[in-house]
Scaffold this motif. Structure first.
Motif, PDB file in Angstrom:
ATOM      1  N   ARG A 186       0.697  -1.122  -0.038  1.00  0.00           N
ATOM      2  CA  ARG A 186       0.078   0.342   0.530  1.00  0.00           C
ATOM      3  C   ARG A 186       0.940   1.262   0.096  1.00  0.00           C
ATOM      4  N   LEU A 187       0.311   1.915  -1.168  1.00  0.00           N
ATOM      5  CA  LEU A 187       1.254   3.705  -1.024  1.00  0.00           C
ATOM      6  C   LEU A 187       0.596   4.470  -1.008  1.00  0.00           C
ATOM      7  N   ILE A 188       0.871   5.459  -0.395  1.00  0.00           N
ATOM      8  CA  ILE A 188      -0.336   7.084   0.487  1.00  0.00           C
ATOM      9  C   ILE A 188       1.069   8.038  -0.064  1.00  0.00           C
ATOM     10  N   VAL A 189       0.700   9.032  -0.639  1.00  0.00           N
ATOM     11  CA  VAL A 189       1.737  10.237  -1.164  1.00  0.00           C
ATOM     12  C   VAL A 189       0.276  11.383  -0.573  1.00  0.00           C
ATOM     13  N   ALA A 190       0.617  11.776   0.818  1.00  0.00           N
ATOM     14  CA  ALA A 190       0.029  13.228   1.478  1.00  0.00           C
ATOM     15  C   ALA A 190       0.552  13.900   0.041  1.00  0.00           C
ATOM     16  N   GLY A 191      -0.464  14.839  -0.117  1.00  0.00           N
ATOM     17  CA  GLY A 191      -0.587  16.434  -0.100  1.00  0.00           C
ATOM     18  C   GLY A 191      -1.297  17.376   0.713  1.00  0.00           C
ATOM     19  N   TRP A 192      -0.835  18.757   0.188  1.00  0.00           N
ATOM     20  CA  TRP A 192      -0.938  20.137   1.061  1.00  0.00           C
ATOM     21  C   TRP A 192      -0.919  19.216   3.088  1.00  0.00           C
ATOM     22  N   THR A 193       0.309  18.923   2.884  1.00  0.00           N
ATOM     23  CA  THR A 193       0.635  18.622   4.531  1.00  0.00           C
ATOM     24  C   THR A 193       1.506  19.832   5.888  1.00  0.00           C
ATOM     25  N   GLY A 194       1.226  21.067   4.474  1.00  0.00           N
ATOM     26  CA  GLY A 194       2.365  22.223   5.121  1.00  0.00           C
ATOM     27  C   GLY A 194       1.283  22.724   6.771  1.00  0.00           C
ATOM     28  N   ARG A 195       1.931  23.054   7.488  1.00  0.00           N
ATOM     29  CA  ARG A 195       1.896  22.996   8.606  1.00  0.00           C
ATOM     30  C   ARG A 195       1.012  24.016   9.057  1.00  0.00           C
ATOM     31  N   ASP A 196       1.177  25.418   7.715  1.00  0.00           N
ATOM     32  CA  ASP A 196       0.697  27.179   8.044  1.00  0.00           C
ATOM     33  C   ASP A 196      -0.312  26.855   7.349  1.00  0.00           C
ATOM     34  N   ARG A 197      -0.865  27.097   7.474  1.00  0.00           N
ATOM     35  CA  ARG A 197      -2.085  26.481   7.490  1.00  0.00           C
ATOM     36  C   ARG A 197      -2.433  27.719   6.218  1.00  0.00           C
ATOM     37  N   ALA A 198      -2.578  29.040   6.598  1.00  0.00           N
ATOM     38  CA  ALA A 198      -3.242  30.421   5.956  1.00  0.00           C
ATOM     39  C   ALA A 198      -1.764  30.062   4.527  1.00  0.00           C
ATOM     40  N   ALA A 199      -0.669  29.428   4.264  1.00  0.00           N
ATOM     41  CA  ALA A 199       0.515  28.856   3.217  1.00  0.00           C
ATOM     42  C   ALA A 199       0.093  28.065   2.307  1.00  0.00           C
ATOM     43  N   VAL A 200      -1.257  27.212   3.256  1.00  0.00           N
ATOM     44  CA  VAL A 200      -1.204  26.371   2.300  1.00  0.00           C
ATOM     45  C   VAL A 200      -2.553  26.672   1.239  1.00  0.00           C
ATOM     46  N   ASP A 201      -3.503  27.910   1.930  1.00  0.00           N
ATOM     47  CA  ASP A 201      -5.082  28.390   0.956  1.00  0.00           C
ATOM     48  C   ASP A 201      -4.337  29.368  -0.162  1.00  0.00           C
ATOM     49  N   HIS A 202      -3.234  29.818   0.702  1.00  0.00           N
ATOM     50  CA  HIS A 202      -2.555  30.458  -0.360  1.00  0.00           C
ATOM     51  C   HIS A 202      -1.809  29.468  -2.244  1.00  0.00           C
ATOM     52  N   HIS A 203      -1.351  28.620  -1.562  1.00  0.00           N
ATOM     53  CA  HIS A 203      -0.830  28.180  -2.319  1.00  0.00           C
ATOM     54  C   HIS A 203      -1.405  27.280  -3.823  1.00  0.00           C
ATOM     55  N   ILE A 204      -2.866  26.829  -2.585  1.00  0.00           N
ATOM     56  CA  ILE A 204      -3.873  25.817  -3.493  1.00  0.00           C
ATOM     57  C   ILE A 204      -4.536  27.154  -4.441  1.00  0.00           C
ATOM     58  N   GLU A 205      -4.478  28.743  -3.780  1.00  0.00           N
ATOM     59  CA  GLU A 205      -5.241  29.499  -4.810  1.00  0.00           C
ATOM     60  C   GLU A 205      -4.417  29.623  -5.570  1.00  0.00           C
ATOM     61  N   GLU A 206      -2.870  30.274  -6.008  1.00  0.00           N
ATOM     62  CA  GLU A 206      -1.263  30.316  -6.730  1.00  0.00           C
ATOM     63  C   GLU A 206      -1.932  28.980  -8.096  1.00  0.00           C
ATOM     64  N   LEU A 207      -1.951  27.601  -7.528  1.00  0.00           N
ATOM     65  CA  LEU A 207      -2.150  27.006  -8.609  1.00  0.00           C
ATOM     66  C   LEU A 207      -3.515  26.831  -9.167  1.00  0.00           C
ATOM     67  N   ALA A 208      -4.990  26.873  -8.505  1.00  0.00           N
ATOM     68  CA  ALA A 208      -5.908  27.341  -9.472  1.00  0.00           C
ATOM     69  C   ALA A 208      -5.945  28.115 -10.357  1.00  0.00           C
ATOM     70  N   ALA A 209      -4.819  28.854  -9.920  1.00  0.00           N
ATOM     71  CA  ALA A 209      -4.734  30.278 -11.029  1.00  0.00           C
ATOM     72  C   ALA A 209      -4.330  29.379 -12.220  1.00  0.00           C
ATOM     73  N   ILE A 210      -3.831  28.584 -12.405  1.00  0.00           N
ATOM     74  CA  ILE A 210      -3.078  27.949 -13.583  1.00  0.00           C
ATOM     75  C   ILE A 210      -3.522  26.302 -13.642  1.00  0.00           C
ATOM     76  N   GLY A 211      -4.434  26.411 -13.223  1.00  0.00           N
ATOM     77  CA  GLY A 211      -5.243  25.254 -13.772  1.00  0.00           C
ATOM     78  C   GLY A 211      -5.276  24.120 -12.301  1.00  0.00           C
ATOM     79  N   VAL A 212      -4.879  23.530 -11.904  1.00  0.00           N
ATOM     80  CA  VAL A 212      -4.491  22.707 -11.033  1.00  0.00           C
ATOM     81  C   VAL A 212      -5.751  23.270  -9.553  1.00  0.00           C
TER      82      VAL A 212
END
Length: 217
Positions: free
Chosen positions: A16-42
């Motif tokens: 069994r293999l799990i790849v954990a994502g969006w694991t940054g401890r700073d949630r505000a920084a994670v949310d900002h990164h999600i927004e940045e990636l959404a802007a380029i289609g991720v």
């Protein structure tokens, strides 16, 4: 797979293999990164953190992997393995197809091999100072090795929290998320990484190369 440990060689075949994502401890920084990636289609994740399911056959200790096209890159990550009731800590690269990522992060994770270093530490031996462990990676650019990632596990959610969220049962391997790329995410055919314990002075290091397969359509 075979790993060097303080007590000898550990042989195992994770099922069994799990790849954990969006694991940054700073949630505000994670949310900002999600927004940045959404802007380029991720696409945004359905939850944070997210535990991607991948085929354990992707795990490799080969010195070279093959990837489709030239738009993939490595990411140094803590690697956890539960075997015979014990949890081990090592180092792996979540090599990811960046072009495919804009279509589906889950598909991009499954598309590439996941290189794993050949050394493991018992998690219990470093549990009291996990946040101080140093994680680094480098890529080859213009003939020179360039710093690509540099930080400590304090930037990632506590590993025990990720273990609980993933239901880490025997035979499970998990990549635990990563640090930001210095200068931005980009492809490189040569990648090396290290996990250093400043308390014991021990370190785990690994390197690998990627060869590009032609995209035929």
């Amino acid at each position: 797979m075979q790993f060097k440990t303080a007590t000898g060689v550990l042989s195992c075949t994770p099922d069994r293999l799990i790849v954990a994502g969006w694991t940054g401890r700073d949630r505000a920084a994670v949310d900002h990164h999600i927004e940045e990636l959404a802007a380029i289609g991720v696409p945004a994740p359905s939850s944070v953190p997210l535990y991607y399911q991948c085929a354990p056959a992707l795990l490799t200790q080969e010195a070279s992997i093959q990837v489709l096209g030239d738009q993939s890159s490595g990411e140094a990550e803590p690697f956890l393995l539960k075997q015979d009731g014990r949890i081990w800590l090592g180092l792996a690269s979540d090599h990811t197809d960046r072009a495919l990522e804009t279509y589906s992060v889950a598909c991009s994770k499954q598309a590439c091999a996941k290189p794993v270093a050949d050394t493991l530490w018992l998690l219990e031996d470093v549990a009291d100072h996990l946040d101080s462990l140093k994680l680094q990676s480098w890529i080859r650019e213009g003939g020179d090795w360039v710093a690509y990632q540099d930080g400590t596990l304090a930037s990632i959610l506590p590993l025990q929290q990720l273990i609980a969220g993933a239901d880490l049962r025997d035979g499970t391997a998990m990549l635990c998320g990563t640090l930001p790329a210095i200068g931005g995410v980009r492809a490189s055919a040569e990648f090396k990484m290290a996990l250093e314990d400043p308390v014991s002075g021990q370190s785990i290091a690994w390197s690998y190369t990627s060869t590009f397969l032609e995209i035929v359509s």
